[in-house]
Design an enzyme around this catalytic site. Structure first.
Site, PDB file in Angstrom:
ATOM      1  N   LYS A 204       0.798  -1.226   0.000  1.00 27.39           N
ATOM      2  CA  LYS A 204       0.000   0.000   0.000  1.00 27.39           C
ATOM      3  C   LYS A 204       0.828   1.271   0.000  1.00 27.39           C
ATOM      4  O   LYS A 204       0.341   2.336  -0.375  1.00 27.39           O
ATOM      5  CB  LYS A 204      -0.953  -0.001   1.205  1.00 27.39           C
ATOM      6  CG  LYS A 204      -2.028  -1.068   1.110  1.00 27.39           C
ATOM      7  CD  LYS A 204      -2.967  -1.014   2.304  1.00 27.39           C
ATOM      8  CE  LYS A 204      -4.053  -2.075   2.196  1.00 27.39           C
ATOM      9  NZ  LYS A 204      -4.996  -2.030   3.335  1.00 27.39           N
TER      10      LYS A 204
ATOM     11  N   LYS B 223      -9.417 -13.047  -7.189  1.00 26.89           N
ATOM     12  CA  LYS B 223     -10.444 -13.160  -6.159  1.00 26.89           C
ATOM     13  C   LYS B 223     -11.477 -12.040  -6.310  1.00 26.89           C
ATOM     14  O   LYS B 223     -11.119 -10.902  -6.622  1.00 26.89           O
ATOM     15  CB  LYS B 223      -9.782 -13.084  -4.778  1.00 26.89           C
ATOM     16  CG  LYS B 223     -10.721 -13.254  -3.606  1.00 26.89           C
ATOM     17  CD  LYS B 223      -9.940 -13.175  -2.306  1.00 26.89           C
ATOM     18  CE  LYS B 223     -10.864 -13.253  -1.100  1.00 26.89           C
ATOM     19  NZ  LYS B 223     -10.128 -13.162   0.181  1.00 26.89           N
TER      20      LYS B 223
ATOM     21  N   LYS C 121     -14.407  -6.220  -3.521  1.00 27.82           N
ATOM     22  CA  LYS C 121     -15.261  -5.039  -3.609  1.00 27.82           C
ATOM     23  C   LYS C 121     -14.506  -3.827  -4.161  1.00 27.82           C
ATOM     24  O   LYS C 121     -15.118  -2.857  -4.576  1.00 27.82           O
ATOM     25  CB  LYS C 121     -15.873  -4.715  -2.251  1.00 27.82           C
ATOM     26  CG  LYS C 121     -14.905  -4.597  -1.107  1.00 27.82           C
ATOM     27  CD  LYS C 121     -15.657  -4.543   0.222  1.00 27.82           C
ATOM     28  CE  LYS C 121     -14.721  -4.578   1.405  1.00 27.82           C
ATOM     29  NZ  LYS C 121     -15.432  -4.656   2.696  1.00 27.82           N
TER      30      LYS C 121
END
Length: 326
Positions: A111, A192, A195
């Site tokens: 990140k 996968k 969202k």
């Protein structure tokens, strides 16, 4: 009975993948363990987000989990930010955690990669996660493989503190989710279902309309063959749909292959869509009942009252061990 702790971030609507891969396991586990579930809203602010309503998302998330079958009588449910002792313990644990440990965390490296500026919280949130776990003497923490490293850090921090100040924390164990339940993206079945996916056509959310769900499944990527056969390597798209159908019907893969041996992909997709829509419509019906009632507030008030007493007792014990004026 061993104690289990699960944290849920209030970021976006739960997907079909979350429901099949995680929530169904939580429903099974609520009968096996003394279960604690919290909304990890403090973790949700480590990366700045626009148009992000924490309060609304928190309420919606809890309503969805209840609608999916999480029983408030079998789980202690609370909101992380309402319990001030999590952050208090986190500071103590930060002072017993090394920068090198945190900078090597996989998710931090991912990140922060290529960014000149990122929050200190992005670096230190694994310590807050350790605090979440250790403050309740948690035995079991259900995680995916991507979060296993965080539980390992919690174990290291707990052992270090215990060795330095005497037995204080229970050493938690990770419970790795069954990889066989992983639901993949409908557009790119090699990834996968997430969202945060760039192409939302590959993601089914539990608050999607029935028409949206049907369209996404009918347009799901398959292959040039027409045989309904499970083969993750050669037929990832159709195998993903078989996994979805299997998870919601309870049928075995061999049964599904036999059931649709004379069917084409279009017929099979329609059957999968019908099954998914029926399941999600029931969830949405219960969701509306929860979201429009005061039961969520009652559940959270009871959960906070119980966990605040537990967390305060653990923090007080930690402060005595360290020698704070207490």
């Amino acid at each position: 009975m061993k104690r289990m702790l699960t944290g849920l971030q209030p970021t976006g609507v739960i997907t079909l993948g979350n429901y099949i891969g995680a929530i169904k396991q939580m429903i099974k586990n609520q009968d096996k363990y003394e279960s604690y579930i919290f909304v990890a809203d403090l973790h949700a602010i480590t990366v700045p987000k626009e148009d992000f309503n924490l309060k609304e998302n928190t309420r919606s998330l809890i309503a969805l989990y209840l609608a999916c079958g999480i029983d408030p009588k079998k789980n202690t449910i609370f909101v992380q930010s309402q319990n001030e002792y999590h952050a208090n313990l986190s500071w103590v644990l930060e002072c017993n955690t090394y920068f090198g440990e945190l900078s090597r965390m996989h998710q931090f490296k991912e990140k922060s990669k290529g960014k000149e500026n990122f929050t200190a919280g992005l670096l230190t949130y694994p310590v807050l996660m350790a605090s979440d776990i250790l403050i309740y003497d948690t035995d079991i923490v259900p995680v995916g493989m991507d979060q296993k490293q965080h539980v390992e850090l919690a174990r290291d921090v707990a052992e270090r503190f215990n060795n330095k100040f005497g037995k204080t924390f229970v050493i938690p164990e990770p419970l790795i989710s069954d990889v066989g339940t992983k639901i993949m993206d409908l557009v790119d079945p090699t990834k996968k279902m997430s969202k945060s996916s760039e192409n939302q056509n590959g993601v089914i959310r539990l608050l999607d309309s029935s028409d949206e769900i049907r369209k996404k499944i009918i347009k799901a990527t398959t292959d040039s063959d027409s045989k309904v056969k499970f083969d993750k390597d050669k037929k990832p798209g159709i195998s993903n749909l078989i996994n979805i159908y299997k998870s919601l019907t309870g049928k075995e893969i061999e049964e599904i292959e036999e059931e649709f041996k004379d069917s084409n992909y279009g017929q099979f997709k329609k059957a999968v869509a019908d099954t998914v829509v029926k399941e999600i419509e029931e969830i949405q019906k219960r969701y509306k009942e929860y979201i429009d009632s005061d039961i969520i507030d009652i559940i959270l008030e009871e959960g906070l009252k119980k966990t605040r007493l537990m967390a305060k007792a653990k923090l007080d014990a930690v402060k005595r061990k360290i020698g704070f004026y207490n």
